[in-house]
Design a protein around this motif. Structure first.
Motif, short mmCIF file in Angstrom:
data_model
loop_
_atom_site.label_atom_id
_atom_site.label_comp_id
_atom_site.label_asym_id
_atom_site.label_seq_id
_atom_site.Cartn_x
_atom_site.Cartn_y
_atom_site.Cartn_z
N GLN A 107 15.97 -3.24 0.22
CA GLN A 107 16.52 -2.70 -1.02
C GLN A 107 15.40 -2.44 -2.04
O GLN A 107 15.40 -1.42 -2.73
CB GLN A 107 17.56 -3.66 -1.60
N ALA A 108 14.45 -3.35 -2.13
CA ALA A 108 13.34 -3.18 -3.07
C ALA A 108 12.45 -2.01 -2.69
O ALA A 108 11.78 -1.42 -3.55
CB ALA A 108 12.52 -4.46 -3.14
N VAL A 147 10.38 3.77 -2.78
CA VAL A 147 9.06 4.22 -2.31
C VAL A 147 9.00 4.48 -0.81
O VAL A 147 7.95 4.88 -0.30
CB VAL A 147 7.97 3.18 -2.68
N PHE A 148 10.09 4.27 -0.10
CA PHE A 148 10.05 4.49 1.35
C PHE A 148 9.85 5.97 1.63
O PHE A 148 10.56 6.82 1.09
CB PHE A 148 11.34 4.00 2.01
N ASP A 154 0.81 -1.22 0.00
CA ASP A 154 0.00 0.00 0.00
C ASP A 154 0.84 1.27 0.00
O ASP A 154 0.28 2.37 -0.01
CB ASP A 154 -0.92 0.02 1.23
N LEU A 155 2.16 1.11 0.00
CA LEU A 155 3.02 2.25 0.25
C LEU A 155 2.95 3.32 -0.85
O LEU A 155 3.00 4.52 -0.56
CB LEU A 155 4.46 1.77 0.42
N GLN A 156 2.80 2.91 -2.08
CA GLN A 156 2.86 3.88 -3.17
C GLN A 156 1.69 4.85 -3.17
O GLN A 156 1.77 5.93 -3.77
CB GLN A 156 2.94 3.15 -4.51
N GLN A 164 4.80 11.29 -0.02
CA GLN A 164 6.07 11.41 0.71
C GLN A 164 5.93 12.35 1.90
O GLN A 164 6.54 12.14 2.93
CB GLN A 164 7.16 11.93 -0.24
N ALA A 165 5.15 13.39 1.73
CA ALA A 165 4.91 14.33 2.83
C ALA A 165 3.50 14.11 3.35
O ALA A 165 2.53 14.35 2.64
CB ALA A 165 5.07 15.76 2.34
#
Length: 214
Positions: free
Chosen positions: A139-140, A144-145, A110-112, A116-117
Motif C-alpha cells: 500500500q505504501a 511510486v510503483f 531507490d524506487l523514486q 515510470q517509463a
C-alpha cells in the motif's frame, strides 16, 4: 490489460522446472550469484534449458558480476532473459540489452529515482534482502510503483492476490515461500501460487459487479 507473467525463481533441478511448467508458470529463475543458497551450475542450467525449451522462460539471475561473466554464463546456460541485482552502469545495461531482455531489480528505497517509463529493460521491485521471505508494504508503494513493473519480495500463495490488487504488477516472482528447503520446491505451494496469481489478475480484468442482480 496484458497477461500477467508468473516466474518461479531459485530453480535448481529439472523436476522443479517441469513442475513450474506444468503448474502454468511463464518462467523460472536460474540463480548464478555465488552467494546464493540456490546457486545452480551452468551445466545443470543448460540441461534444464534444453529440456524445457521455449515452452518456459529461463531467466538467469546475477548479482554484482562482471558483464563479460554474465554474457558468457547466459550463453552457455541458454537462458532467454537476465535479471540483474546490484548497481550497474548505463553502459552495462545497454550492452546487455543488445542480447537479452533484462529485468533490472530495484529496492523500495531507490524506487523514486527510476522513471515510470524505462526503455530497454523492465524494473522489478524486490525486498532489501532477496530470498528473505519478507513481504513489502504494498500500500505504501502504490504512489511510486513503476508502470509495467514486476513485483518480488516475500510473495506466496497466501498473499500474492493482495499484492496484485494493490500494485497491478506486470509480473510476479517468488522463491522462498514456495520451497520445502532452499532450492527444493514444494509442489502444492508452487501450484497454489500460480493459481492465486492468475485468479487475482483475472479479477482485475473482469471485476465482479456487486450491484448486478443475482
Amino acid at each position: 490489460m496484458p497477461a500477467l507473467r508468473v516466474k518461479i525463481c531459485g530453480t535448481t533441478n529439472l523436476p522443479d522446472a517441469l513442475l513450474s511448467l506444468d503448474a502454468g508458470a511463464d518462467a523460472i529463475g536460474l540463480i548464478f550469484a555465488p552467494i546464493s543458497k540456490r546457486l545452480v551450475s551452468v551445466e545443470t542450467a543448460r540441461q534444464i534449458s534444453v529440456a524445457v525449451g521455449p515452452a518456459l522462460g529461463r531467466v538467469g539471475v546475477f548479482l554484482d558480476q562482471p558483464l563479460s561473466e554474465v554474457l558468457r554464463t547466459a550463453e552457455r546456460a541458454r537462458v532467454s532473459a537476465v535479471q540483474i541485482h546490484g548497481p550497474v552502469s548505463s553502459l552495462y545495461l545497454q550492452t546487455l540489452e543488445r542480447y537479452y531482455p533484462v529485468l533490472r531489480v530495484v529496492r523500495p528505497a531507490d524506487l523514486q529515482q527510476f522513471s515510470q517509463a524505462t526503455p530497454g529493460h523492465t524494473l522489478m521491485l524486490d525486498a532489501p534482502t532477496p530470498g528473505s521471505g519478507k513481504a513489502l508494504d504494498w500500500q505504501a508503494l502504490r504512489p511510486v510503483f513503476p508502470a509495467g513493473g514486476w513485483l518480488a519480495g516475500g510473495l506466496g500463495p497466501e498473499n500474492v492476490a493482495e499484492a496484485i490488487r494493490a500494485l497491478h504488477p506486470a509480473g510476479v516472482d517468488a522463491v522462498s515461500r514456495l520451497e520445502r528447503s532452499p532450492g527444493v520446491k514444494d509442489p502444492l505451494r508452487v501450484r497454489a501460487f500460480v493459481q492465486a496469481a492468475r485468479q487475482a489478475h483475472h479479477t482485475l480484468e473482469y471485476p465482479i459487479n456487486e450491484s448486478y442482480p443475482q
